[in-house]
Design a protein around this motif. Structure first.
Motif, PDB file in Angstrom:
ATOM      1  N   VAL A 139       5.788   3.391  -2.635  1.00  0.00           N
ATOM      2  CA  VAL A 139       4.804   4.202  -3.344  1.00  0.00           C
ATOM      3  C   VAL A 139       5.029   4.047  -4.849  1.00  0.00           C
ATOM      4  CG1 VAL A 139       4.058   6.582  -3.798  1.00  0.00           C
ATOM      5  CG2 VAL A 139       4.475   5.824  -1.459  1.00  0.00           C
ATOM      6  N   ASN A 140       3.939   3.906  -5.589  1.00  0.00           N
ATOM      7  CA  ASN A 140       3.888   3.724  -7.051  1.00  0.00           C
ATOM      8  C   ASN A 140       4.186   2.308  -7.517  1.00  0.00           C
ATOM      9  OD1 ASN A 140       3.075   6.386  -7.606  1.00  0.00           O
ATOM     10  ND2 ASN A 140       5.197   7.072  -7.532  1.00  0.00           N
ATOM     11  N   ASP A 141       4.475   1.379  -6.604  1.00  0.00           N
ATOM     12  CA  ASP A 141       4.604  -0.020  -7.004  1.00  0.00           C
ATOM     13  C   ASP A 141       3.245  -0.540  -7.455  1.00  0.00           C
ATOM     14  OD1 ASP A 141       7.280  -0.184  -6.427  1.00  0.00           O
ATOM     15  OD2 ASP A 141       7.053  -1.481  -4.664  1.00  0.00           O
ATOM     16  N   THR A 142       3.260  -1.476  -8.393  1.00  0.00           N
ATOM     17  CA  THR A 142       2.040  -2.110  -8.864  1.00  0.00           C
ATOM     18  C   THR A 142       1.897  -3.472  -8.199  1.00  0.00           C
ATOM     19  OG1 THR A 142       2.187  -0.999 -10.991  1.00  0.00           O
ATOM     20  CG2 THR A 142       0.846  -2.974 -10.911  1.00  0.00           C
ATOM     21  N   VAL A 143       0.687  -3.735  -7.703  1.00  0.00           N
ATOM     22  CA  VAL A 143       0.337  -5.038  -7.138  1.00  0.00           C
ATOM     23  C   VAL A 143      -0.927  -5.476  -7.863  1.00  0.00           C
ATOM     24  CG1 VAL A 143      -0.299  -6.324  -5.076  1.00  0.00           C
ATOM     25  CG2 VAL A 143       1.303  -4.413  -4.895  1.00  0.00           C
ATOM     26  N   ASP A 144      -0.774  -6.353  -8.842  1.00  0.00           N
ATOM     27  CA  ASP A 144      -1.884  -6.821  -9.664  1.00  0.00           C
ATOM     28  C   ASP A 144      -2.545  -5.614 -10.352  1.00  0.00           C
ATOM     29  OD1 ASP A 144      -1.139  -9.311  -8.757  1.00  0.00           O
ATOM     30  OD2 ASP A 144      -2.696  -9.435  -7.247  1.00  0.00           O
ATOM     31  N   TRP A 145      -3.733  -5.216  -9.968  1.00  0.00           N
ATOM     32  CA  TRP A 145      -4.439  -4.082 -10.588  1.00  0.00           C
ATOM     33  C   TRP A 145      -4.420  -2.855  -9.684  1.00  0.00           C
ATOM     34  CZ3 TRP A 145      -6.297  -8.826  -9.441  1.00  0.00           C
ATOM     35  CH2 TRP A 145      -6.942  -8.935  -8.219  1.00  0.00           C
ATOM     36  N   TRP A 146      -3.673  -2.901  -8.613  1.00  0.00           N
ATOM     37  CA  TRP A 146      -3.576  -1.808  -7.650  1.00  0.00           C
ATOM     38  C   TRP A 146      -2.242  -1.085  -7.806  1.00  0.00           C
ATOM     39  CZ3 TRP A 146      -7.967  -1.196  -4.946  1.00  0.00           C
ATOM     40  CH2 TRP A 146      -8.785  -2.307  -4.722  1.00  0.00           C
ATOM     41  N   VAL A 147      -2.215   0.171  -7.380  1.00  0.00           N
ATOM     42  CA  VAL A 147      -0.979   0.942  -7.292  1.00  0.00           C
ATOM     43  C   VAL A 147      -0.845   1.404  -5.844  1.00  0.00           C
ATOM     44  CG1 VAL A 147       0.236   3.025  -8.025  1.00  0.00           C
ATOM     45  CG2 VAL A 147      -1.104   1.733  -9.676  1.00  0.00           C
TER      46      VAL A 147
END
Length: 121
Positions: free
Chosen positions: A61-69
């Motif tokens: 939770v709260n990791d960033t994947v490109d433009w997603w969280v």
């Protein structure tokens, strides 16, 4: 928008594939279109495409994947991503995985959008 597909892969294997999307690996479908959309987002003042991940396959939770969280993760059943792109509202991409009777998986992908203001409608 909802898409459903079945796979002979076990839910754990399918979920591992989902958690490895983005970053250097990219996206399985229309990867080029995501890059175009991210460029438009950056021109509008949004974060755009920001490659890089904390880990190539593990997510929290709260990791960033490109433009997603990552908003929610429950392996191997559910992954919910929140969009940080400039949108006339809020957007999510959600994946749900269920075991089929033959030991494979059923994947449900949902694109969710909650409009805000006149442009959102």
């Amino acid at each position: 928008m909802v898409h459903t597909a079945e796979s002979p892969a076990a839910p754990e294997v399918l979920f591992r594939t989902l958690t490895s999307l983005g970053g250097e690996r990219g996206w399985l479908s229309h990867n080029w279109a995501w890059h175009v959309r991210a460029a438009i987002d950056r021109m509008l003042g949004g974060p755009g495409f920001q490659p890089g991940r904390r880990h190539p396959t593990d997510l929290a939770v709260n990791d960033t994947v490109d433009w997603w969280v990552v908003e929610e993760i429950r392996p191997p059943e559910r992954l919910r991503l929140y969009s940080r792109m400039k949108l006339p509202g809020e957007g999510w991409l959600e994946f749900r995985v269920a075991r089929t009777p033959d030991g494979g998986s059923r994947l449900v992908q949902m694109a969710l959008f909650h409009p805000s203001g006149l442009w959102g409608k």
